[in-house]
Design an enzyme around this catalytic site. Structure first.
Site, PDB file in Angstrom:
ATOM      1  N   SER A  79     -12.871  28.333 -44.251  1.00 23.43           N
ATOM      2  CA  SER A  79     -11.868  29.057 -43.476  1.00 23.43           C
ATOM      3  C   SER A  79     -10.852  28.120 -42.839  1.00 23.43           C
ATOM      4  O   SER A  79     -11.200  27.056 -42.332  1.00 23.43           O
ATOM      5  CB  SER A  79     -12.550  29.864 -42.366  1.00 23.43           C
ATOM      6  N   ARG A  92       2.070  13.430 -49.103  1.00 24.93           N
ATOM      7  CA  ARG A  92       0.813  12.717 -49.348  1.00 24.93           C
ATOM      8  C   ARG A  92      -0.380  13.658 -49.184  1.00 24.93           C
ATOM      9  O   ARG A  92      -1.362  13.560 -49.928  1.00 24.93           O
ATOM     10  CB  ARG A  92       0.665  11.493 -48.435  1.00 24.93           C
ATOM     11  N   GLU A 115      -0.356  15.705 -52.227  1.00 23.41           N
ATOM     12  CA  GLU A 115      -0.871  14.866 -53.308  1.00 23.41           C
ATOM     13  C   GLU A 115      -2.399  14.750 -53.228  1.00 23.41           C
ATOM     14  O   GLU A 115      -3.095  14.834 -54.246  1.00 23.41           O
ATOM     15  CB  GLU A 115      -0.228  13.483 -53.212  1.00 23.41           C
TER      16      GLU A 115
END
EC number: 4.2.1.104
Length: 156
Positions: free
Chosen positions: A122, A96, A99
């Site tokens: 960073s 997830r 995604e």
């Protein structure tokens, strides 16, 4: 002297020992982190093989998990970082996040560049926090804060 790892193997094996000890002692990551002086996210990442721990924190963790001196020293070594060595993650929770970056990565990039200019956020000078909050519609929501220092691209 702090050592570096050349492969993922040693830290992966230590992670398995740590997870078993954590379960056997019925400890949460928050309980393991207590007394280290470091954040829950950083120490958890270290226990999962993604960061070295400072000596004092490694000793605190080692005492709580009954790690031997070699394991405590290994916790202080610089690991081979990253967890996507096998391509697209198959774990549903990790997927997830993958995604989310697939869907919102270009949006985040565009907004970072618009607000800050050409550069990066960073992951070294970085803080991560996760909170569980009530959802007004029922259930819970996860509030995840990624706090990284902006580093501008420097022409040369």
């Amino acid at each position: 002297m702090i050592q570096t790892q050349a492969t993922r193997t040693a830290r992966q094996e230590l992670t398995e020992v740590i997870i078993l000890a954590k379960a056997r002692k019925d400890l949460s990551f928050a309980q393991i982190v207590d007394g280290t002086g470091l954040s829950e996210a950083f120490v958890t990442a270290a226990l999962l093989g993604q960061h070295p721990l400072p000596e004092s924190a490694a000793k605190v963790v080692g005492d709580k998990l009954d790690l031997d001196a070699d394991q405590v020293a290994l916790l202080q070594s610089m690991p081979v970082r990253g967890s996507f060595f096998d391509g697209v993650p198959s774990d549903p929770t990790i997927y997830r996040f993958y995604e989310m970056m697939s869907v919102y990565g270009t949006t985040l990039k565009a907004l970072v560049h618009e607000k800050f200019g050409d550069g990066i956020i960073s992951a070294i000078n970085f803080k991560l926090d996760i909170k569980k909050v009530e959802d007004p519609d029922g259930g819970h929501r996860a509030v995840i804060t990624l706090d990284g220092k902006y580093l501008p691209t420097k022409p040369f």
